[in-house]
Design a protein around this motif. Structure first.
Motif, PDB file in Angstrom:
ATOM      1  N   TRP A 111       0.792  -1.250   0.000  1.00 39.07           N
ATOM      2  CA  TRP A 111       0.000   0.000   0.000  1.00 39.07           C
ATOM      3  C   TRP A 111       0.811   1.279   0.000  1.00 39.07           C
ATOM      4  O   TRP A 111       0.307   2.329  -0.399  1.00 39.07           O
ATOM      5  CB  TRP A 111      -1.034   0.004   1.121  1.00 39.07           C
ATOM      6  CG  TRP A 111      -0.541   0.220   2.516  1.00 39.07           C
ATOM      7  CD1 TRP A 111      -0.032  -0.730   3.352  1.00 39.07           C
ATOM      8  CD2 TRP A 111      -0.530   1.449   3.252  1.00 39.07           C
ATOM      9  NE1 TRP A 111       0.296  -0.165   4.559  1.00 39.07           N
ATOM     10  CE2 TRP A 111       0.000   1.162   4.529  1.00 39.07           C
ATOM     11  CE3 TRP A 111      -0.926   2.763   2.953  1.00 39.07           C
ATOM     12  CZ2 TRP A 111       0.154   2.151   5.510  1.00 39.07           C
ATOM     13  CZ3 TRP A 111      -0.775   3.744   3.925  1.00 39.07           C
ATOM     14  CH2 TRP A 111      -0.247   3.430   5.193  1.00 39.07           C
TER      15      TRP A 111
ATOM     16  N   SER B 112       3.601   9.636   0.198  1.00 37.75           N
ATOM     17  CA  SER B 112       2.368   9.785   0.973  1.00 37.75           C
ATOM     18  C   SER B 112       1.393   8.649   0.684  1.00 37.75           C
ATOM     19  O   SER B 112       0.722   8.138   1.563  1.00 37.75           O
ATOM     20  CB  SER B 112       1.726  11.139   0.687  1.00 37.75           C
ATOM     21  OG  SER B 112       0.355  11.012   0.456  1.00 37.75           O
ATOM     22  N   GLY B 113       1.332   8.218  -0.540  1.00 36.86           N
ATOM     23  CA  GLY B 113       0.337   7.216  -0.915  1.00 36.86           C
ATOM     24  C   GLY B 113       0.972   5.960  -1.430  1.00 36.86           C
ATOM     25  O   GLY B 113       2.101   5.680  -1.076  1.00 36.86           O
ATOM     26  N   PRO B 114       0.268   5.245  -2.271  1.00 38.22           N
ATOM     27  CA  PRO B 114      -1.061   5.583  -2.790  1.00 38.22           C
ATOM     28  C   PRO B 114      -2.207   5.226  -1.856  1.00 38.22           C
ATOM     29  O   PRO B 114      -3.347   5.548  -2.137  1.00 38.22           O
ATOM     30  CB  PRO B 114      -1.146   4.748  -4.074  1.00 38.22           C
ATOM     31  CG  PRO B 114      -0.280   3.566  -3.822  1.00 38.22           C
ATOM     32  CD  PRO B 114       0.831   4.043  -2.923  1.00 38.22           C
ATOM     33  N   GLY B 115      -1.934   4.575  -0.737  1.00 41.28           N
ATOM     34  CA  GLY B 115      -3.039   4.189   0.141  1.00 41.28           C
ATOM     35  C   GLY B 115      -3.470   2.763  -0.104  1.00 41.28           C
ATOM     36  O   GLY B 115      -3.158   2.168  -1.134  1.00 41.28           O
ATOM     37  N   MET B 116      -4.208   2.228   0.864  1.00 44.09           N
ATOM     38  CA  MET B 116      -4.569   0.810   0.802  1.00 44.09           C
ATOM     39  C   MET B 116      -5.880   0.551   0.076  1.00 44.09           C
ATOM     40  O   MET B 116      -6.149  -0.587  -0.275  1.00 44.09           O
ATOM     41  CB  MET B 116      -4.608   0.224   2.216  1.00 44.09           C
ATOM     42  CG  MET B 116      -5.720   0.707   3.107  1.00 44.09           C
ATOM     43  SD  MET B 116      -5.575   2.463   3.581  1.00 44.09           S
ATOM     44  CE  MET B 116      -4.221   2.434   4.747  1.00 44.09           C
ATOM     45  N   GLY B 117      -6.672   1.592  -0.158  1.00 44.53           N
ATOM     46  CA  GLY B 117      -7.985   1.328  -0.750  1.00 44.53           C
ATOM     47  C   GLY B 117      -8.691   0.251   0.050  1.00 44.53           C
ATOM     48  O   GLY B 117      -8.814   0.369   1.269  1.00 44.53           O
ATOM     49  N   GLY B 118      -9.101  -0.816  -0.631  1.00 42.60           N
ATOM     50  CA  GLY B 118      -9.781  -1.917   0.063  1.00 42.60           C
ATOM     51  C   GLY B 118      -8.869  -3.092   0.386  1.00 42.60           C
ATOM     52  O   GLY B 118      -9.340  -4.128   0.861  1.00 42.60           O
TER      53      GLY B 118
ATOM     54  N   MET C 152      -6.529  -3.782   2.665  1.00 45.54           N
ATOM     55  CA  MET C 152      -6.419  -4.287   4.046  1.00 45.54           C
ATOM     56  C   MET C 152      -7.660  -5.080   4.436  1.00 45.54           C
ATOM     57  O   MET C 152      -7.579  -6.086   5.132  1.00 45.54           O
ATOM     58  CB  MET C 152      -6.211  -3.134   5.023  1.00 45.54           C
ATOM     59  CG  MET C 152      -4.797  -2.577   5.013  1.00 45.54           C
ATOM     60  SD  MET C 152      -4.527  -1.501   6.435  1.00 45.54           S
ATOM     61  CE  MET C 152      -2.812  -1.046   6.142  1.00 45.54           C
ATOM     62  N   ASP C 153      -8.820  -4.606   3.993  1.00 47.36           N
ATOM     63  CA  ASP C 153     -10.073  -5.306   4.286  1.00 47.36           C
ATOM     64  C   ASP C 153     -10.096  -6.664   3.579  1.00 47.36           C
ATOM     65  O   ASP C 153     -10.511  -7.670   4.145  1.00 47.36           O
ATOM     66  CB  ASP C 153     -11.264  -4.464   3.814  1.00 47.36           C
ATOM     67  CG  ASP C 153     -11.153  -3.025   4.282  1.00 47.36           C
ATOM     68  OD1 ASP C 153     -11.587  -2.743   5.398  1.00 47.36           O
ATOM     69  OD2 ASP C 153     -10.612  -2.197   3.526  1.00 47.36           O
TER      70      ASP C 153
ATOM     71  N   THR D 207      -7.777  -9.217   5.193  1.00 43.50           N
ATOM     72  CA  THR D 207      -8.251  -9.593   6.524  1.00 43.50           C
ATOM     73  C   THR D 207      -9.521 -10.433   6.433  1.00 43.50           C
ATOM     74  O   THR D 207      -9.707 -11.374   7.193  1.00 43.50           O
ATOM     75  CB  THR D 207      -8.562  -8.330   7.365  1.00 43.50           C
ATOM     76  OG1 THR D 207      -7.419  -7.490   7.347  1.00 43.50           O
ATOM     77  CG2 THR D 207      -8.892  -8.689   8.802  1.00 43.50           C
TER      78      THR D 207
ATOM     79  N   LEU E 148       3.221  -3.006   6.333  1.00 39.33           N
ATOM     80  CA  LEU E 148       2.354  -4.146   6.036  1.00 39.33           C
ATOM     81  C   LEU E 148       0.935  -3.731   5.660  1.00 39.33           C
ATOM     82  O   LEU E 148       0.391  -2.764   6.186  1.00 39.33           O
ATOM     83  CB  LEU E 148       2.264  -5.077   7.251  1.00 39.33           C
ATOM     84  CG  LEU E 148       3.523  -5.825   7.667  1.00 39.33           C
ATOM     85  CD1 LEU E 148       3.171  -6.829   8.777  1.00 39.33           C
ATOM     86  CD2 LEU E 148       4.171  -6.536   6.494  1.00 39.33           C
ATOM     87  N   THR E 149       0.353  -4.515   4.776  1.00 38.74           N
ATOM     88  CA  THR E 149      -1.074  -4.418   4.454  1.00 38.74           C
ATOM     89  C   THR E 149      -1.854  -5.377   5.346  1.00 38.74           C
ATOM     90  O   THR E 149      -2.984  -5.105   5.744  1.00 38.74           O
ATOM     91  CB  THR E 149      -1.295  -4.758   2.977  1.00 38.74           C
ATOM     92  OG1 THR E 149      -0.492  -3.895   2.185  1.00 38.74           O
ATOM     93  CG2 THR E 149      -2.750  -4.613   2.575  1.00 38.74           C
ATOM     94  N   GLY E 150      -1.230  -6.509   5.651  1.00 38.33           N
ATOM     95  CA  GLY E 150      -1.871  -7.492   6.523  1.00 38.33           C
ATOM     96  C   GLY E 150      -0.829  -8.406   7.132  1.00 38.33           C
ATOM     97  O   GLY E 150       0.227  -8.636   6.545  1.00 38.33           O
TER      98      GLY E 150
END
Lengths: 224, 219
Positions: A118, A124-130, A132-133, A136, A164-166
């Motif tokens: 992520w 700064s990003g790009p971010g995890m969006g969905g 991590m969900d 999990t 980590l993402t998960g």
């Protein structure tokens, strides 16, 4: 094998992991290609985290519905029998145990089943969006990735260095060189792509792994 | 009660420094005309709560491009290089939240919950500063409600009181955000008289909606 053939090999191999009736979420990149290789004898239902099940093929040019995109922002269609819903239900499907399989790409995946995809330090990003969900919540998490980065650095490592993402979430890693399962005892090599040697895979993997006995037997006594 | 007004008059209700929720997923389901009107008003120092940063000059990217955003709470910014540039320059503070945690935090605010217990993010940077709560041997993070001063949302169809019907994947965060802000402004593609929409089809009941703005239809 060129890049396209390697990516298709991975997608085709991941598709063999799917069973009839599975609800499946495909990430962006190689995972998206999996939809092209679903065995004819099974039906799977694709979930899109922006709010529907029943993703169909891309629309013909000129027939795009501006309100129907996949999670990567590409125009898609919805199949007969599909359904739209809001983002809460969409992630309830993921988190609540209603999603059988998530297929994702990674920056790194490690011997304990941790994965990182992520962000990288200094950005700064790009971010995890969905993501991590998905890692999990999905009952089974399959990583679909080229074995190394563009510069040849191994993506399968002993321990992820990136954020980590998960944690301990990955079940199976399918790469262009082979298939590795994440077990409580670490990585287990289950398959080599035809034409790939164990030496090549070993050289491009930065984690310890054991070899499934039947594969080890095939490879001969020199291995081990 | 007729709630129909113009985009310009509606966005005048957004004040400098407001926290604004904005619907949409990669611009699909984003209230483009409200965002364009808000960008024109140059109301700045905004905190935005949205799924993603959309694209430069498109969706919430309109506010980012116009330099009106001080803080962004979202799950993904990868489609909009401008937000990353502005974050690197220290102009925008960015907080990433897993998308499903974002949905539940908004829902918690709208549904009057004190928080939600979610396992997403355990063992990652997301758990920093949060309470871990164990229930029947399973660990969860306590995620607190997230609410806003204003929600800018988008629907396919509305009556004059604001009963909303959505189309396709443009629904996404819109119905959630309609429940979690003090002022809810809905941009709609089609406006019909009260009674035209079958109550069985209403997704967001009009009691959640304060103002309705008719947008140009694209289809």
């Amino acid at each position: 094998m060129d890049k396209r053939a390697r990516r298709e090999y991975i997608a085709r191999r991941v598709a063999q992991e799917l069973s009839n009736g599975d609800v499946v979420n495909l990430g962006i990149g190689i995972p998206t290609l999996v939809a092209n290789f679903i065995p004819a004898e099974i039906t799977v239902i694709f979930h899109s985290e922006n709010g529907f099940v029943g993703i169909g093929p891309p629309p013909r040019e000129g027939e795009e519905d501006p309100d129907i995109i996949n999670a990567g922002g590409q125009f898609v269609t919805i199949l007969p029998g599909g359904a739209f819903f809001d983002s809460t239900l969409s992630f309830g499907i993921i988190r609540g145990g209603h999603l059988d399989i998530a297929v994702l790409g990674v920056l790194e995946v490690d011997a304990q089943g941790n994965l990182a995809n992520w962000t990288v330090p200094g950005r700064s990003g790009p971010g995890m969006g969905g993501a991590m969900d998905l890692v999990t919540g999905a009952k089974r998490v399959i990583v679909a990735t080229e074995h190394t980065t563009k510069s040849g650095r191994p993506k399968i490592v002993e321990r992820c260095a990136l954020p980590l993402t998960g944690e301990r979430v990955v079940d199976l890693i399918v790469s262009d060189l082979g298939v590795l399962e994440v077990t409580p005892n670490g990585l287990l090599l289950k398959e080599l792509r035809p034409g790939v040697t164990i030496d090549e895979l070993q050289a491009k993997t930065a984690a310890r792994f054991s070899i499934q006995p039947c594969l080890a037997a095939e490879l001969g006594p020199a291995i081990g | 009660m007729d709630k129909v007004t113009t985009a310009i008059d509606a966005v005048k209700r957004v004040k400098q420094g407001s926290t604004v929720m904005i619907g949409g997923f990669l611009s699909v389901g984003a209230p483009q005309q409200l965002l364009a009107a808000l960008a024109k008003q140059m109301i700045n120092e905004l905190t935005i709560i949205c799924c993603a940063a959309d694209y430069p000059q498109d969706g919430v990217g309109r506010l980012i491009s116009a330099g009106l955003v001080k803080r962004a709470i979202l799950s993904h910014s990868g489609t909009n290089p401008e937000i990353e540039e502005r974050a690197a320059a220290g102009e925008i503070e960015v907080e990433f939240i897993p998308q499903g945690t974002l949905t539940e935090r908004i829902r918690a605010a709208g549904m009057g919950l004190g928080g939600v217990l979610i396992s997403t993010g355990l063992g990652t940077a997301i758990e920093e500063g949060k309470r871990t709560i164990e229930v029947d041997g399973n660990s969860f993070l306590l995620e607190k409600p997230l609410k806003a001063d204003v929600a800018l949302i988008k629907a396919a169809r509305s009556d004059h009181t604001g009963n909303l019907v959505y189309h396709g994947a443009a629904r996404n965060f819109n119905p959630l955000m309609a429940t979690a802000a003090d002022l809810v402004i809905a941009e709609v593609e089609e406006l019909v008289p009260v009674g035209e929409i079958d109550p069985d089809q209403v997704v967001t009941p009009a009691i959640f909606v304060d103002l309705v703005v008719q947008a140009k239809r694209r289809r």
